[in-house]
Design an enzyme around this catalytic site. Sequence first.
Site, short mmCIF file in Angstrom:
data_model
loop_
_atom_site.label_atom_id
_atom_site.label_comp_id
_atom_site.label_asym_id
_atom_site.label_seq_id
_atom_site.Cartn_x
_atom_site.Cartn_y
_atom_site.Cartn_z
N ASP A 120 -31.69 2.21 -1.81
CA ASP A 120 -31.69 0.89 -1.38
C ASP A 120 -33.21 0.68 -0.71
O ASP A 120 -34.02 1.61 -1.00
CB ASP A 120 -30.53 0.87 -0.29
CG ASP A 120 -30.25 -0.51 0.03
OD1 ASP A 120 -30.91 -1.50 0.55
OD2 ASP A 120 -29.15 -0.88 -0.29
N HIS A 163 -25.26 -10.69 -8.44
CA HIS A 163 -24.68 -12.13 -8.17
C HIS A 163 -25.61 -12.64 -7.02
O HIS A 163 -25.57 -13.95 -6.67
CB HIS A 163 -23.36 -12.20 -7.69
CG HIS A 163 -23.10 -11.80 -6.41
ND1 HIS A 163 -21.83 -12.20 -5.67
CD2 HIS A 163 -23.73 -10.84 -5.48
CE1 HIS A 163 -21.94 -11.54 -4.33
NE2 HIS A 163 -23.01 -10.68 -4.36
C1 LIG Z 1 -24.93 -7.56 -1.03
S1 LIG Z 1 -25.69 -6.06 -0.57
C2 LIG Z 1 -24.35 -4.98 -1.64
C3 LIG Z 1 -24.72 -3.65 -1.08
C4 LIG Z 1 -23.75 -2.56 -1.83
N1 LIG Z 1 -24.08 -2.49 -2.93
C5 LIG Z 1 -22.17 -2.97 -1.40
O1 LIG Z 1 -21.63 -3.51 -2.45
O2 LIG Z 1 -21.72 -2.74 -0.47
C6 LIG Z 1 -27.09 -5.77 -1.22
C7 LIG Z 1 -27.77 -4.79 -1.05
O3 LIG Z 1 -28.98 -4.54 -1.96
C8 LIG Z 1 -30.16 -4.07 -1.13
N2 LIG Z 1 -31.32 -4.77 -1.53
C9 LIG Z 1 -31.98 -5.90 -1.39
N3 LIG Z 1 -33.01 -6.08 -2.40
C10 LIG Z 1 -33.30 -4.65 -2.65
C11 LIG Z 1 -34.45 -4.06 -3.39
N4 LIG Z 1 -35.50 -5.05 -3.74
N5 LIG Z 1 -34.33 -2.90 -3.99
C12 LIG Z 1 -33.26 -1.94 -3.55
N6 LIG Z 1 -32.29 -2.55 -2.86
C13 LIG Z 1 -32.35 -3.83 -2.48
C14 LIG Z 1 -29.82 -4.52 0.31
O4 LIG Z 1 -30.66 -3.84 1.01
C15 LIG Z 1 -28.39 -4.29 0.44
O5 LIG Z 1 -27.82 -3.24 0.56
#
Ligand SMILES: C[S@@+](CC[C@H](N)C(=O)[O-])C[C@H]1O[C@@H](n2cnc3c(N)ncnc32)[C@H](O)[C@@H]1O
Length: 257
Positions: A120, A163
């Site tokens: 993450d 999404h």
């Molecule tokens: C909607 S949340 C989903 C988290 C997890 N997969 C869940 O379903 O609970 C989106 C996740 O993507 C991470 N994220 C956003 N941009 C990112 C990036 N450029 N690289 C890695 N992770 C990222 C956010 O920090 C967050 O934890």
Amino acid sequence: MKTAEFFAENGYTSPIDALNTPAQHTFNVKGKTHILDIFAQRGQTQGLASMMATWMLDRPHWSDDDLGFYPVKQRLIQGATGEDDSVFLVDVGGSTGHDLEKFLVRHPFDSFPGHLVLQDRAEVIKSIPENGLKSGIRATAHDFFTPQPVQGARTYFLHSIIHDYPDDRARLILKHIARAMKKGHSKLILWDFVLPEKAVASTLSALDWEMMSFYAASERSESQWKTLLEDPEIGLKVNGIWSYSQFDQSVIEAELA
Ligand SMILES: C[S@@+](CC[C@H](N)C(=O)[O-])C[C@H]1O[C@@H](n2cnc3c(N)ncnc32)[C@H](O)[C@@H]1O
């Protein structure tokens, strides 16, 4: 959110730029700050992580073989080979690890070869308390818009990630993962909503609206998912889609074509 004002100023067309959505309009940062950076600047990163974990509490989990959801043992564990140092599953954008913890309750470490990787943003990984994850889960900061460092894992898992992005950004994330996959061995698992072509439940339409307002993104139907994943530039083929109910997210399995 000043959504009505945003649409009045933008000719009532759907946003297509993640830096120009009702969210940026509301916080007066058009063209400058992505919604996740707005959350980070406001000290709300942990809030998002706990919201995602709470939202999933007591919902069917993608790895619940026993519920007749996605058959993990048959489709991922059987046929998985690897030494102790191999990676069985990478949770890309896996927040603070709640999906991996739940996976391990259903499929403990001695039931598959290799270990698990949590990736993450750096600030999310840093927020995990020391010893906050089961040993065997390796947590690393990784930006999914850059090349995937874990090559040839059995499974690349993305839950509620694609999404959040319009097609151009989604293609970039998927391309980096496809480049790391090993043909005939690696599988991509997306756990996301798959909307029916017609008669979408209002709760899912509301989520579609949320994706548009925050991210210039949308929920996708089966044909939209296939068009995205099977884009020749990405080079994947969809093996199947497993659904539990319209109100829960579906599992989309793909591999290199
Ligand atoms: C909607 S949340 C989903 C988290 C997890 N997969 C869940 O379903 O609970 C989106 C996740 O993507 C991470 N994220 C956003 N941009 C990112 C990036 N450029 N690289 C890695 N992770 C990222 C956010 O920090 C967050 O934890």
